[in-house]
Write an enzyme that holds these catalytic residues in place. Structure first.
Site, short mmCIF file in Angstrom:
data_model
loop_
_atom_site.label_atom_id
_atom_site.label_comp_id
_atom_site.label_asym_id
_atom_site.label_seq_id
_atom_site.Cartn_x
_atom_site.Cartn_y
_atom_site.Cartn_z
N CYS A 108 0.84 -1.21 0.00
CA CYS A 108 0.00 0.00 0.00
C CYS A 108 0.87 1.26 0.00
O CYS A 108 2.07 1.22 0.31
CB CYS A 108 -0.98 -0.04 1.18
SG CYS A 108 -0.42 0.78 2.67
N CYS A 130 2.69 2.04 3.26
CA CYS A 130 3.82 1.12 3.47
C CYS A 130 5.02 1.58 2.63
O CYS A 130 6.17 1.49 3.07
CB CYS A 130 3.43 -0.31 3.14
SG CYS A 130 2.45 -1.13 4.42
N ASP A 175 0.19 15.82 5.46
CA ASP A 175 -0.76 15.37 4.44
C ASP A 175 -0.51 16.14 3.15
O ASP A 175 -0.27 17.34 3.15
CB ASP A 175 -2.20 15.60 4.93
CG ASP A 175 -3.23 14.85 4.10
OD1 ASP A 175 -3.86 13.92 4.64
OD2 ASP A 175 -3.41 15.19 2.91
N HIS A 198 1.55 -2.54 9.01
CA HIS A 198 0.29 -2.33 8.29
C HIS A 198 -0.90 -2.91 9.05
O HIS A 198 -0.93 -4.09 9.37
CB HIS A 198 0.36 -2.97 6.89
CG HIS A 198 -0.89 -2.76 6.10
ND1 HIS A 198 -1.00 -1.80 5.12
CD2 HIS A 198 -2.10 -3.36 6.16
CE1 HIS A 198 -2.23 -1.83 4.62
NE2 HIS A 198 -2.91 -2.78 5.23
N ASN A 246 -10.60 7.82 9.92
CA ASN A 246 -11.73 7.39 9.11
C ASN A 246 -11.67 5.88 8.94
O ASN A 246 -10.60 5.33 8.68
CB ASN A 246 -11.69 8.07 7.73
CG ASN A 246 -11.83 9.58 7.85
OD1 ASN A 246 -12.57 10.08 8.69
ND2 ASN A 246 -11.11 10.31 7.01
N GLY A 299 -15.39 7.20 5.08
CA GLY A 299 -14.67 7.96 4.06
C GLY A 299 -13.19 7.65 4.00
O GLY A 299 -12.38 8.47 3.60
N HIS A 301 -4.60 1.89 5.10
CA HIS A 301 -3.52 1.67 6.08
C HIS A 301 -3.86 2.61 7.23
O HIS A 301 -3.96 3.84 7.00
CB HIS A 301 -2.17 2.00 5.44
CG HIS A 301 -0.96 1.83 6.33
ND1 HIS A 301 0.16 1.09 5.95
CD2 HIS A 301 -0.68 2.32 7.56
CE1 HIS A 301 1.07 1.14 6.92
NE2 HIS A 301 0.58 1.88 7.92
N HIS A 321 -4.42 5.28 9.75
CA HIS A 321 -3.77 6.59 9.93
C HIS A 321 -4.69 7.49 10.73
O HIS A 321 -5.91 7.42 10.62
CB HIS A 321 -3.42 7.23 8.59
CG HIS A 321 -4.57 7.36 7.64
ND1 HIS A 321 -5.04 6.29 6.89
CD2 HIS A 321 -5.35 8.41 7.31
CE1 HIS A 321 -6.06 6.69 6.14
NE2 HIS A 321 -6.28 7.98 6.38
#
Ligand code: AMP
Ligand code: ZN
Length: 118
Positions: free
Chosen positions: A2, A5, A28, A44, A82, A88, A93, A95
């Site tokens: 992902c 990762c 972000d 993960h 989320n 959403g 992964h 977060h």
């Protein structure tokens, strides 16, 4: 593998704020507040549904340290994760979003009418 990762493995660049052996905090790419940082475990987990309490305990401390590093611990901030489709979640992964740097609006995040959901 992902995308987060790949960020952990430094195969994709990120703007890192704090890192230790188990966690990473980075900006972000599409900020929704003056400060918008993501905190992830290096291991993960698909989402909050899968994470164990020991990891959460350590990640909570890491998130507190991240807020201090960003100098928003006193002014305040918001922590969001989320989960799944209705939550959403786009990146699968685990977060946590840390949002701050300004007085945040508290918008209801659903288009649905709550009265019709009962
Ligand atoms: P979520 O919708 O909760 O899954 O949030 C995923 C977040 O990851 C979004 O806020 C994206 O802007 C952010 N994002 C996606 N790709 C990257 C990247 N390569 N570096 C930093 N943030 C990213
Ligand atoms: Zn991953």
């Amino acid at each position: 593998m992902c995308i987060f990762c790949k960020i952990v493995k430094k195969e994709i660049p990120s703007n890192i704020i704090l890192e230790d052996d188990a966690f990473l905090a980075f900006h972000d790419i599409n900020p929704k507040a003056p400060i918008h940082v993501l905190v992830i475990p290096k291991k993960h987990f698909d989402s909050f549904n899968e994470v164990d309490s020991e990891t959460m305990k350590k990640m909570s401390i890491f998130m507190q340290e991240t807020a201090k590093e960003l100098h928003i611990d006193k002014s305040g901030y918001r922590v969001i994760t989320n989960v799944g489709n209705d939550g959403g979640q786009e990146v699968k992964h685990l977060h946590f979003h840390i949002l701050g740097g300004a007085k945040l609006a508290w918008q209801h995040l659903s288009d649905a009418n709550p009265k019709e959901m009962i």
